[in-house]
Design an enzyme around this catalytic site. Structure first.
Site, PDB file in Angstrom:
ATOM      1  N   HIS A 549      17.817 -57.289  -8.794  1.00 55.41           N
ATOM      2  CA  HIS A 549      17.964 -58.790  -9.034  1.00 55.41           C
ATOM      3  C   HIS A 549      17.969 -58.823 -10.683  1.00 55.41           C
ATOM      4  O   HIS A 549      16.809 -58.775 -11.232  1.00 55.41           O
ATOM      5  CB  HIS A 549      16.725 -59.637  -8.464  1.00 55.41           C
ATOM      6  N   LEU A 560      15.212 -56.757 -14.997  1.00 51.70           N
ATOM      7  CA  LEU A 560      15.653 -56.403 -13.714  1.00 51.70           C
ATOM      8  C   LEU A 560      14.784 -56.141 -12.689  1.00 51.70           C
ATOM      9  O   LEU A 560      13.529 -55.188 -12.824  1.00 51.70           O
ATOM     10  CB  LEU A 560      16.539 -55.148 -13.869  1.00 51.70           C
ATOM     11  N   GLU A 561      14.585 -56.970 -11.763  1.00 57.25           N
ATOM     12  CA  GLU A 561      13.609 -56.841 -10.756  1.00 57.25           C
ATOM     13  C   GLU A 561      14.344 -55.952  -9.665  1.00 57.25           C
ATOM     14  O   GLU A 561      15.419 -56.103  -9.244  1.00 57.25           O
ATOM     15  CB  GLU A 561      13.378 -58.041  -9.970  1.00 57.25           C
ATOM     16  N   ILE A 562      13.628 -54.826  -9.182  1.00 58.71           N
ATOM     17  CA  ILE A 562      13.993 -53.752  -8.310  1.00 58.71           C
ATOM     18  C   ILE A 562      13.320 -54.132  -6.923  1.00 58.71           C
ATOM     19  O   ILE A 562      11.992 -53.743  -7.061  1.00 58.71           O
ATOM     20  CB  ILE A 562      14.121 -52.470  -8.737  1.00 58.71           C
ATOM     21  N   VAL A 598       9.532 -63.445 -10.375  1.00 57.69           N
ATOM     22  CA  VAL A 598       9.826 -64.354 -11.290  1.00 57.69           C
ATOM     23  C   VAL A 598       9.984 -65.375 -10.745  1.00 57.69           C
ATOM     24  O   VAL A 598       9.380 -66.805 -10.843  1.00 57.69           O
ATOM     25  CB  VAL A 598      10.875 -63.751 -12.169  1.00 57.69           C
TER      26      VAL A 598
END
Length: 814
Positions: A549, A560-562, A598
């Site tokens: 994301h 960066l969300e993984i 987030v």
């Protein structure tokens, strides 16, 4: 420069008239351009600062009185255990053996083999004194000295900030700094020319070491950058930088460097007089040695401060010019920091003090200022963020990623094109695919425009632009060879519309043409990864599916969300993490839940904002209160910037998800009704505010005023700034704590980094969990309980907060 060219000419003209006795009002005739003056900690700049690879601090030092020989060093507090060094062929741990050329040039090479980069630690400074006394001070054969690095990674990347953090009583730093100054003055007292030969980063204490030299040479490598970024950590240059830099490059150039912490590239460094020569990397040492010989025999002149223009002399060297300059500098810092960051003010004070006290007292003032800043909660918070970003460069599982050479991006819209841009910039071959050539063309144009802007701003060369462009292969459904291209893809990232059936269909298409090892990453911001990856007719390699994301705009946003689903393989997760790191992102691994981390935390904020608007709190008061708290923009401006339609979709989605009462208390129809009216925010020139042109100040129009009057039933509220801040922050912090409690995030560090980099939570507070540690979880819970009684159960503290409040435990440290 601190002042724009036109303004500097205007200021010089006014000053000339005044100095000649003409009665004209300096303040009435001049204005300093804010755009050209110090930019500090606005939203995008803050994110860039915190994501920078070489955030360094100055840990060191200068002394008040010169001495012919340094007094025996008193050991400073040890930060951590050092690997024992046993002399053999090599005499020193942090330096290679000093080499002496036939012409009498001593070559001192920084090099700790245990570290990838050179840093100025307490241990290095102690050993430098030992090395100097043993090999240089009494050697009459030495006619000049070259300081350089034996590492390809760079000169010195800054001081070891963990040395500073390890000192509990920060006043103890003052004598440590004083002792280090004694060493630098002792070096100067030998009266032999010293040359700094710089390749790669020379930051913080590294640049300050070079400033004590008589001549500076750097390479033209892209890796070479010079700067004093201490302000990013809530500190100031402690090796004499606040005094030595203005003397070399002028007050304006020095203040711009120190107040922004910006990196200076070689060409700019030469132009401003920060370095004397710029050479090719392969020539650095030979040119430095030749220059050192010339300085010793008089064929090369010592470096001198660059001659100031008449305009700059009038600005920097006359009382009227200085008074106006300092007032405008402070005005700009006030406006951009709201007084939340003490370091810029201390830097200004040190420079001004040095101008008024040209003797050694100025260095004493500087080191005392450094120790004072090191003791502030703001510095502790910013160093905590730096430490956190360092920790998050490694994946806790330790799994090995697959080797990725080619990345395919599905969808060439703003998100897809942004992903393709940052991927190509890091050396990957990129396939950019969309449904038709027109869509792909728009994506290519977006990237090219961004690269051309970088070239215009001297942040990229034309060669680099062309190289990046050559790495991108545009493809569409009509490209006959697209399947053959995809056969070589190691990672596919989809960035298409938020439609589950479409995403699963794309996986099916990709699996048919890609190798078995190929990882498939979805850029969804809402759909559960488990639903996208569910095994079935469309998805055969579920273990290769993972969420990545990104945040918009991708080239600017560092987070960066993984998101792995339950069946994601360790290799697929490690691959996504490795690629994200290489793209320059700070990666947070997040559990597969609605909103991930987030956006999940953003939902309750949106709900509370609608509640406050419903009560009649004016929009500008909401924005002003949260900016004062330290957010980059207020919540109303944020909604307009993100898009009212996006905010409405996210909030309604989360309200129907698993957050329960934590999404209650508001009236989300505020947003959905605006969407129906076509008020989508800045992108439609009408949201809460009306936007008229690029330079027009947003305003609240009559239609919005009427709409809000109807929405609030005519209610008005004079709610205090503190209450506004507490209510919005309480909803955010409570949800972040719930994410930690439910193991959606791995630890408080992830939680802090995620919200600072994701929504701009006040960096000087260190993130939500450091903020709780600072204000006290017990008092925060008491405050929430008070709101729960008066406003509703949406303020009920989650169990984790209650537990920490009861035990007195902190989220960071003991």
């Amino acid at each position: 420069m601190l002042l724009s060219s036109a303004v500097r000419k205007s200021l010089a003209s006014s000053l000339s008239r005044q100095l000649m006795g003409q009665q004209s009002s300096l303040l009435g005739r001049t204005a300093i351009s804010r755009a050209a003056s110090v930019r500090l900690l606005d939203a995008n700049h803050t994110q860039h600062l915190l994501a920078s690879k070489h955030l360094s601090s100055a840990a060191a030092a200068i002394q008040e009185e010169p001495a012919s020989k340094p007094s025996p060093p008193s050991p400073p507090p040890a930060a951590k255990e050092e690997t024992p060094f046993v002399p053999s062929q090599r005499k020193y741990k942090h330096f290679q053996n000093v080499e002496l050329t036939p012409a009498g040039v001593a070559i001192v090479r920084f090099d700790n083999p245990d570290k990838k980069v050179n840093t100025l630690s307490f241990a290095l400074m102690r050993e430098a004194q030992t090395m100097w006394e043993a090999d240089i001070q009494s050697n009459s054969d030495i006619k000049s000295i070259v300081f350089t690095s034996a590492k390809e990674s760079g000169f010195i990347a800054g001081a070891d900030i963990f040395d500073i953090s390890s000192v509990q009583d920060k006043s103890e730093l003052v004598p440590v700094i004083e002792e280090a100054l004694n060493f630098f003055l002792h070096m100067k007292a030998k009266e032999v020319p010293m040359v700094a030969a710089i390749h790669g980063p020379a930051l913080g204490g590294g640049l300050e070491w070079a400033l004590w030299c008589d001549y500076r040479i750097c390479t033209d490598s892209k890796a070479t950058k010079l700067g004093l970024p201490e302000v990013k950590l809530g500190l100031l240059p402690g090796f004499g930088g606040t005094q030595n830099l203005p003397a070399l490059v002028g007050i304006q150039g020095a203040m711009d460097m120190m107040l922004t912490g910006k990196n200076i590239l070689p060409a700019k460094a030469k132009k401003m007089g920060l370095v004397d020569l710029v050479v090719a990397p392969q020539s650095l040492e030979s040119v430095a040695i030749e220059t050192a010989e010339g300085l010793a025999n008089g064929t090369v002149k010592k470096s001198k401060p660059k001659r100031k223009s008449l305009i700059n002399r009038l600005i920097e060297d006359t009382p009227p010019g200085q008074n106006l300059m300092w007032s405008k500098v402070k005005e700009t810092v006030d406006k951009n920091t709201d007084g939340n960051y003490p370091a810029p003010y201390e830097i200004i004070d040190c420079v001004k003090y040095g101008l008024a006290h040209p003797g050694m007292e100025k260095f004493k003032h500087e080191r005392e200022g450094f120790a004072k800043l090191a003791a502030t909660k703001e510095s502790e918070a910013l160093i905590g963020l730096f430490d956190g970003t360092t920790q998050m460069k490694k994946l806790s599982s330790g799994a090995e990623p697959i080797k990725v050479k080619k990345v395919a991006v599905m969808g060439a819209g703003l998100m897809g094109a942004g992903i393709a841009q940052v991927t190509a910039e890091k050396g990957y071959d990129v396939l950019l695919k969309d449904r038709d050539d027109a869509a792909v063309g728009r994506g290519i144009s977006y990237m090219t425009d961004n690269w051309e802007k970088k070239c215009k701003r001297k942040r990229m060369t034309n060669y680099e632009l062309n190289t990046n462009s050559s790495r991108v292969t545009p493809l569409s459904d009509h490209t006959e060879s697209w399947k053959r291209h995809f056969a070589g893809a190691d990672l596919v990232i989809e960035a298409v519309f938020e439609d589950l059936a479409l995403k699963r269909k794309i996986i099916q298409q990709v699996e048919e043409v890609t190798p078995d090892h190929c990882v498939f990453a979805t850029n969804t911001s809402a759909i559960p990864i488990a639903d996208i990856a569910a095994p079935g007719e469309e998805v055969k390699r579920s273990e290769n599916v993972v969420g990545m994301h990104y945040f918009s705009p991708v080239p600017q946003m560092p987070l960066l969300e993984i998101i792995p689903h339950a069946g994601t393989s360790d290799e697929a997760l490690a691959t996504a993490f490795a690629v994200g790191n290489k793209q320059g992102k700070t990666c947070v691994v997040v559990k597969d839940v609605p909103g991930f981390y987030v956006n999940r935390c953003l939902g309750p904020i949106l709900s509370e904002v609608t509640a406050l608007v419903k009560e009649g709190v004016p929009l500008d008061r909401l924005d002003k209160a949260m900016k004062k708290f330290g957010m980059p923009v207020g919540p109303i401006t944020l909604i307009d910037n993100v898009g009212v339609d996006v905010a409405s979709k996210v909030s309604n989605y989360l309200a129907s998800a698993d957050l329960g009462v934590r999404m209650g208390g508001g009236d989300l129809s505020l947003l959905s009704n605006m969407v129906e009216k076509g008020w989508l925010g800045k992108k439609s020139n009408q949201g809460f505010f009306t936007y008229s042109g690029k330079k027009g100040k947003p305003s609240i129009g009559p239609e919005v005023t009427a709409y809000l009057k109807d929405f609030t039933d005519g209610n008005t509220s004079d709610l205090s700034e503190t209450d506004i801040q507490n209510r919005i922050v309480a909803r955010l912090v409570n949800e972040a704590a719930m994410c930690l409690q439910d193991e959606i995030i791995e630890n408080p560090v992830c939680g802090d980094i995620g919200l600072v980099f994701g929504i701009g939570f006040a960096p000087f507070r260190g993130g939500v969990f450091r903020y709780l540690d600072s204000v006290g979880t017990s008092s925060f819970v008491d405050m929430m309980n008070g709101y729960a009684e008066t406003k509703g159960e949406q303020f009920e503290p989650v169990q984790l907060l209650k537990d920490y409040a009861a035990s007195g435990k902190k989220f960071h440290g003991n």
